[in-house]
Design an enzyme around this catalytic site. Structure first.
Site, mmCIF file in Angstrom:
data_model
loop_
_atom_site.group_PDB
_atom_site.id
_atom_site.type_symbol
_atom_site.label_atom_id
_atom_site.label_comp_id
_atom_site.label_asym_id
_atom_site.label_seq_id
_atom_site.Cartn_x
_atom_site.Cartn_y
_atom_site.Cartn_z
ATOM 1 N N HIS A 391 -83.879 60.697 -17.749
ATOM 2 C CA HIS A 391 -84.837 59.493 -17.061
ATOM 3 C C HIS A 391 -84.206 58.415 -16.296
ATOM 4 O O HIS A 391 -84.097 58.267 -15.337
ATOM 5 C CB HIS A 391 -86.434 59.370 -17.871
ATOM 6 C CG HIS A 391 -86.748 58.452 -17.356
ATOM 7 N ND1 HIS A 391 -88.226 58.564 -16.752
ATOM 8 C CD2 HIS A 391 -86.991 56.975 -17.298
ATOM 9 C CE1 HIS A 391 -89.383 57.622 -16.450
ATOM 10 N NE2 HIS A 391 -88.034 56.469 -16.855
ATOM 11 N N GLU A 392 -82.971 58.101 -17.565
ATOM 12 C CA GLU A 392 -82.715 56.932 -17.094
ATOM 13 C C GLU A 392 -80.791 57.377 -16.105
ATOM 14 O O GLU A 392 -81.021 56.273 -15.178
ATOM 15 C CB GLU A 392 -82.305 56.355 -18.026
ATOM 16 C CG GLU A 392 -82.417 56.285 -19.837
ATOM 17 C CD GLU A 392 -84.335 54.866 -19.002
ATOM 18 O OE1 GLU A 392 -83.622 54.305 -18.129
ATOM 19 O OE2 GLU A 392 -84.911 54.536 -19.406
ATOM 20 N N HIS A 395 -82.504 56.855 -12.591
ATOM 21 C CA HIS A 395 -82.590 55.787 -12.547
ATOM 22 C C HIS A 395 -81.151 55.954 -11.825
ATOM 23 O O HIS A 395 -80.654 54.536 -10.706
ATOM 24 C CB HIS A 395 -83.118 54.690 -13.951
ATOM 25 C CG HIS A 395 -84.592 54.561 -14.007
ATOM 26 N ND1 HIS A 395 -85.646 54.129 -13.367
ATOM 27 C CD2 HIS A 395 -84.881 54.632 -14.696
ATOM 28 C CE1 HIS A 395 -86.797 54.141 -13.546
ATOM 29 N NE2 HIS A 395 -86.545 54.165 -14.421
ATOM 30 N N HIS A 398 -80.137 57.173 -8.854
ATOM 31 C CA HIS A 398 -80.815 56.345 -8.096
ATOM 32 C C HIS A 398 -79.991 54.938 -7.320
ATOM 33 O O HIS A 398 -80.130 54.696 -6.435
ATOM 34 C CB HIS A 398 -82.653 55.530 -8.241
ATOM 35 C CG HIS A 398 -82.866 55.348 -7.022
ATOM 36 N ND1 HIS A 398 -84.460 54.833 -7.028
ATOM 37 C CD2 HIS A 398 -82.755 55.326 -5.678
ATOM 38 C CE1 HIS A 398 -84.777 54.851 -6.245
ATOM 39 N NE2 HIS A 398 -83.865 54.699 -4.874
#
Length: 600
Positions: A391-392, A395, A398
């Site tokens: 998940h991180e 980020h 991105h």
């Protein structure tokens, strides 16, 4: 490492710490930039009264603002990441305070810019944008300002609101310091009968314990600690809601919700549609909760029973090095370029891995333009933390793609799309794990995990969103928020969302008091919308391959060069419709059917 006592920051293993020196080699370099900022902030008034004199004057103003903002961002990020390493460190508490202060001063010093831009007649601004001096780069930025023209105040009022920025951050800062540095939960007895410290980072791990006594004790201890300060926390939360309502009214918005969403040009209907659509799927959620009660074989299902896996005899203890390997494999559909960047992040000092005394709880990705992203974890050896890593890193990559493709003015992406890339990673990873396993019980375990992601993200975050909407509306209607009234609202929502199969423990009424995201009003709904968008994107990537990945990469590189709704359309998802949320609910129901079949 002694699992019963957390190491200090100095005792923690350096190979699992982030390379903070990539931001600043040492504190002296930070102090040098801070001094530069203090000097430059004083000079920013030189454009006052002349912003709209010409296309060149406008460009010079905007570029000067960008230049100093880059430095300020770096100063702010370093100070706070240093503080997050150990929130009890007085030196970095001071640095963080100074950094926040300079950000407020910067905002105040440039508060005249937007009103002066709005003073430029539309026809003149259009003429400026035809200039060949470089101003065209700011077309989207300027269009967004003009769009919000009716909510921009006079020069004097804008400066006053900017000066109030530090005061407005008070409730959030007080809660953060209380929650991370001061609040202690004491010790509980673990599965081995040993006394261990209960911390933010260990809490969910205890709730996943097979030993129900451990789960119950952790749950009770957590809320006993918060309950001892319930009135203080109620006052803090109320103050935060009031400051949001004040700013929204001052800027002539119909509600604080409308004000919060307008920054990203997201219609309020998107928020309302989310809640309405999820309400329509609560029967499936209630069915899932009833299945959990049945499979756990308990006479009463309690709130502390919601995290333990429903499938017995499947233990997945996953050290961090193995977690990296699993994430690499799961994200292979995103292509070689993505894989190479992922490897760079894993081995290039991007990640601060383990919990230590005083370290900020939870996980996040952050950073400053011009340096690589950073990821803070509090890694525990379980499946949930593997997904947190994926998940991180979603980020982080991105941010990396946006920073590489966009100028500073557009590099930062809007909150509305912030959770899409991270959750897309999770969706791809769970699909990979479910598909590759042949073991019936492990497959059921993984499906259970995926369903838990739906419960925790689509359903729970929508419940959070409904709570926020209700709390803010109460203040707007002139009602007083107290710990008692907040608990009443929150408890009622838990009963509504989880249904009759669960015993809603009275302690759960206090959960609002420990949610940091509530201090960033109307943030959490985007986890649910982002989750829905991510499910749609991941399904398209798996089905269509290269073409879908290419469209998705355009989205990742988009930053804030367009409005979030438009960027998602570019990747193939329209969040102004109910379809993505409805589709996500259908996926939830499909996997619930599979789980019931596997566990017959």
């Amino acid at each position: 490492m002694d699992n019963r006592k957390l190491p200090t920051r100095e005792e923690a293993d350096n190979q699992y710490k982030w390379a903070i020196e990539d931001l600043y080699a040492d504190d002296a370099q930070w102090e040098k930039d801070f001094e530069l900022l203090e000097a430059e902030v004083e000079k920013l008034g030189r454009f006052k009264g002349h912003v709209g004199d010409s296309a060149d004057s406008l460009l010079e103003t905007l570029r000067a603002d960008d230049s100093i903002s880059k430095i300020a961002e770096k100063v702010y990020v370093y100070a706070n990441q240093r503080l997050h390493e150990n929130t009890g460190n007085s030196k970095y508490q001071d640095y963080s305070g100074k950094a926040q202060n300079i950000m407020v001063r910067l905002s105040a010093a440039t508060s005249y810019v937007t009103p002066e831009i709005l003073d430029i007649p539309d026809a003149v601004l259009a003429e400026y944008l035809e200039s060949e001096n470089g101003i065209k780069e700011y077309t989207q930025f300027l269009a967004n300002i003009v769009r919000q023209k009716s909510h921009i105040l006079s020069h004097e009022m804008e400066k006053l609101l900017a000066d109030m920025g530090e005061v407005a951050e008070g409730p959030k800062n007080i809660f953060s310091m209380f929650n991370n540095a001061d609040l202690k939960f004491g010790e509980i007895t673990d599965e081995e009968g040993k006394a261990v410290e209960l911390t933010h980072g260990r809490y969910v791990g205890f709730l996943e314990s097979r030993n129900r006594d451990v789960r119950r004790e952790a749950f009770k201890a957590m809320y006993k600690a918060y309950g001892a300060f319930r009135n203080t926390l109620g006052a803090s939360f109320s103050a935060n809601v009031k400051q949001q309502v004040f700013f929204s009214k001052t800027r002539k918005y119909p509600s604080s919700l409308a004000a919060a969403l307008d920054g990203s040009n997201v219609p309020v209907e998107v928020y309302d549609n989310l809640i309405e659509t999820v309400h329509g799927g609560l029967d499936v959620m209630h069915r899932y909760v009833a299945l959990r009660k049945k499979l756990l074989g308990v006479e009463e299902l309690h709130m502390y029973d919601l995290y333990v896996p429903m499938v017995e005899d499947v233990t997945m203890k996953i050290p961090f090095e193995e977690a990296k390997k699993i994430v690499r494999e799961g994200l292979e559909p995103l292509g070689q370029d993505y894989q190479e960047l992922l490897e760079c992040g894993f081995n290039g000092g991007w990640i601060d891995v383990y919990e230590n005394q005083g370290k900020r709880s939870g996980a996040y990705s952050w950073g400053a333009y011009g340096t690589h992203p950073y990821v803070l974890l509090n890694y525990q050896d379980n499946l949930n933390n593997v997904f947190t890593l994926a998940h991180e890193m979603g980020h982080a990559l991105h941010s990396y793609y946006s920073d590489e493709a966009q100028p500073y003015i557009y590099a930062g992406y809007r909150i509305f799309v912030a959770e899409v890339a991270s959750t897309c990673n999770e969706s791809l990873l769970i699909h990979h794990l479910i598909e590759k396993t042949e073991d019936r019980k492990q497959k059921a375990y993984l499906i259970n995990y995926f369903l838990e992601q739906f419960r925790g993200t689509l359903f729970r975050q929508t419940m959070f969103a409904e709570f926020e909407k209700t709390a803010h509306a109460m203040v707007e209607e002139g009602k007083v928020l107290t710990a008692e009234s907040l608990c009443e609202v929150y408890y009622g929502l838990n009963k509504k969302y989880f249904g009759e199969a669960i015993t809603a423990d009275e302690e759960i009424a206090l959960e609002w008091a420990r949610i940091p995201h509530f201090y960033t009003p109307f943030y959490v709904y985007q986890y649910a919308t982002g989750f829905s968008a991510a499910i749609a994107l991941s399904q398209r990537i798996l089905k269509e391959g290269g073409i879908a990945v290419e469209d998705y990469r355009k989205f990742l590189k988009g930053g804030s060069s367009d409005y979030p709704i438009e960027l998602l359309k570019m990747a193939g998802v329209d969040m102004t419709e109910k379809t993505p949320v409805e589709s996500a609910l259908k996926v939830f129901e499909k996997y619930l059917d599979k789980l019931e079949e596997l566990l017959k």
